[in-house]
Structure formats: structure tokens, C-alpha cells
Design a protein around this motif. Structure first.
Motif, PDB file in Angstrom:
ATOM      1  N   MET A 147     -61.008 -32.435 -63.391  1.00 49.16           N
ATOM      2  CA  MET A 147     -61.513 -33.758 -63.790  1.00 49.16           C
ATOM      3  C   MET A 147     -62.288 -33.682 -65.105  1.00 49.16           C
ATOM      4  SD  MET A 147     -61.257 -36.815 -62.713  1.00 49.16           S
ATOM      5  CE  MET A 147     -61.986 -38.427 -62.638  1.00 49.16           C
ATOM      6  N   GLN A 181     -61.850 -31.489 -67.350  1.00 49.54           N
ATOM      7  CA  GLN A 181     -60.868 -31.184 -68.389  1.00 49.54           C
ATOM      8  C   GLN A 181     -60.261 -32.460 -68.963  1.00 49.54           C
ATOM      9  OE1 GLN A 181     -59.560 -27.576 -69.180  1.00 49.54           O
ATOM     10  NE2 GLN A 181     -59.539 -28.934 -70.968  1.00 49.54           N
ATOM     11  N   GLU A 182     -59.904 -33.410 -68.100  1.00 55.58           N
ATOM     12  CA  GLU A 182     -59.326 -34.666 -68.562  1.00 55.58           C
ATOM     13  C   GLU A 182     -60.330 -35.460 -69.398  1.00 55.58           C
ATOM     14  OE1 GLU A 182     -57.921 -36.813 -65.196  1.00 55.58           O
ATOM     15  OE2 GLU A 182     -56.526 -35.235 -64.567  1.00 55.58           O
ATOM     16  N   ARG A 183     -61.568 -35.529 -68.922  1.00 55.82           N
ATOM     17  CA  ARG A 183     -62.602 -36.249 -69.678  1.00 55.82           C
ATOM     18  C   ARG A 183     -62.853 -35.580 -71.030  1.00 55.82           C
ATOM     19  NH1 ARG A 183     -66.650 -36.012 -64.634  1.00 55.82           N
ATOM     20  NH2 ARG A 183     -65.748 -37.618 -63.286  1.00 55.82           N
ATOM     21  N   TYR A 225     -60.703 -33.845 -72.877  1.00 52.31           N
ATOM     22  CA  TYR A 225     -59.616 -34.178 -73.803  1.00 52.31           C
ATOM     23  C   TYR A 225     -59.784 -35.596 -74.337  1.00 52.31           C
ATOM     24  CZ  TYR A 225     -57.020 -29.982 -72.381  1.00 52.31           C
ATOM     25  OH  TYR A 225     -56.628 -28.692 -72.157  1.00 52.31           O
ATOM     26  N   GLU A 226     -60.133 -36.533 -73.458  1.00 51.21           N
ATOM     27  CA  GLU A 226     -60.317 -37.915 -73.870  1.00 51.21           C
ATOM     28  C   GLU A 226     -61.475 -38.046 -74.859  1.00 51.21           C
ATOM     29  OE1 GLU A 226     -61.615 -42.264 -72.008  1.00 51.21           O
ATOM     30  OE2 GLU A 226     -60.987 -40.653 -70.660  1.00 51.21           O
ATOM     31  N   THR A 260     -64.112 -25.051 -68.958  1.00 47.70           N
ATOM     32  CA  THR A 260     -63.253 -26.008 -69.671  1.00 47.70           C
ATOM     33  C   THR A 260     -63.213 -25.714 -71.163  1.00 47.70           C
ATOM     34  OG1 THR A 260     -63.671 -27.721 -68.030  1.00 47.70           O
ATOM     35  CG2 THR A 260     -62.963 -28.471 -70.182  1.00 47.70           C
TER      36      THR A 260
END
Length: 228
Positions: A1, A3-5, A7-8, A47
């Protein structure tokens, strides 16, 4: 989770830098982990996040004892003078230098530690009574005085803008801090090299980047919130 934040967030930083003709490499993210567990802090480091921000000494030390050899640690909260001994030697950066008594204690405690922590002078640009920091008009005299302390290295200025739904309302605060930084740089005081600007959080970091932020402090929107 996370990791996704992450990248964003990096994409939003990139877009803000494009708008302001800046290099994204000049913007560092401090992941504010004060509300999350040791495990979540470890996940953030796994991350690829380098900078970790904590604001309560008693909560930070257990994390540092497990993870202190990873990343760079930032003390971002109001620092009590009697807690300086616990911060020196653990934190790479202190974002809240805001009074002479604190400067004297950092100087005293840093003499036996190398490298010394890099300090941000906290400036209360917005003038809110609820916020710490010196007044903008006091910045130059304050910097001149602490420049006499050889064990303090000032790397920049920090401020907190008022929390508003419209990030544009924070822009004058960030712009004022940048102008104060530019004025201070011209003096070329010893031990005062305030290139960096620590400003901008989850709700307004893009505006802060457009106004010159080099460190943004991102908490819940990056690492979540678990602890009281």
C-alpha cells in the motif's frame, strides 16, 4: 500500500516540478511516521523512502534503536531543551530550531558528536499563535547570534502554513519563507547555509514545491495512521 502511495506522490512531485521548471531530484520527501508503528516505518524504508520524520522523542527512540542505521532521521516537532540529549547522535536533521536556549543546548550537546545535526530555523510566517517559530522580523538577528555557535550548522528554514481547503491560500506563506531564505543567504554568516526550505505537507505540498520547497513533510497520505 505504501508502495502505491509512494509512486503516486512521486508523480505529483514531478508534475509540480514541471510547472515550476524545477528538477524533481531537488525535492526530498520526509515520511512523517510519528503516527505509525515500527513495522510500518520499516515498510516505508523497504519501499525506498530515505527520510523519516518523527516529532516525539519517546516514540522515536524505539524505532531508531531498530532502524536507525537505515535512512536519514528528522526531528520535526517542537524540541524541548531537556530532550536535546536524546536527539543528538540519533537524528540527522532538526527542523525546529526556534529559540536561543535551544541553540545553546544543541551547541553544547553537539560538541562531542560528528557529524552534527543539520538544523532548520523554524519561522512562524503565518503569525498564528498556535504555531511555534520565530517571527520573520527576528530571523536575521537570531541567525547572527547562533552563527557564533560553532557546533550548530543551519541548513535551511522551516515553516508550517495554515491548514486550509484551498492550497493556494498557503502560497504567500511559502513565498515569504523563500524570500527570507534568499535574504539570509546574502549575509554569508558562518555556519548559516540556509539553502533548504522545509515546507509543505499532504494538503499543500505541490504549492510549496512551486515556491521552492526542497523538503516536504508527508504523513498520513503516504504511510497512513495507526497510533494515537
Amino acid at each position: 500500500m505504501i508502495q502505491e502511495r509512494w509512486y503516486e506522490l512521486q508523480e505529483r512531485i514531478r508534475q509540480a516540478c514541471l510547472r515550476s521548471e524545477r528538477d524533481p531530484k531537488d525535492v526530498e520527501v520526509v515520511a512523517v511516521t510519528k503516527y505509525v508503528s515500527l513495522e510500518t516505518t520499516r515498510e516505508a524504508l523497504d519501499t525506498g523512502i530515505i527520510h523519516i520524520g518523527e516529532s516525539r522523542v519517546q516514540d522515536a527512540i524505539p524505532k531508531w534503536q531498530q532502524l536507525g542505521d537505515r535512512g536519514k532521521w528528522h526531528f520535526i516537532g517542537h524540541l524541548q531543551t531537556n530532550k536535546v540529549k536524546d536527539v543528538i547522535g540519533r537524528f540527522h536533521y532538526i527542523h525546529s530550531l526556534d529559540r536561543i536556549s535551544l541553540a545553546k543546548e544543541i551547541h553544547k550537546r553537539s560538541q562531542n558528536h560528528r557529524p552534527v545535526p543539520l538544523c532548520f530555523i523554524q519561522v512562524n510566517v503565518s503569525g498564528e499563535e498556535s504555531k511555534y517559530g520565530i517571527q520573520p522580523s527576528d530571523l536575521i538577528p537570531f541567525a547572527k547570534e547562533i552563527s557564533q555557535y560553532g557546533s550548530i550548522e543551519v541548513c535551511g528554514l522551516m515553516t508550517m502554513a495554515p491548514f486550509t481547503e484551498d492550497p493556494e491560500e498557503a502560497r504567500p506563506v511559502f513565498r515569504e519563507l523563500r524570500l527570507l531564505r534568499d535574504e539570509l543567504l546574502k549575509l554569508k554568516l558562518p555556519h548559516i547555509n540556509p539553502y533548504h526550505l522545509s515546507m509543505g505537507m499532504s494538503n499543500d505540498f505541490e504549492v510549496a514545491i512551486e515556491e521552492g520547497a526542497t523538503f516536504i513533510r508527508i504523513g498520513t497520505s503516504l504511510v497512513g495512521k495507526e497510533l494515537d
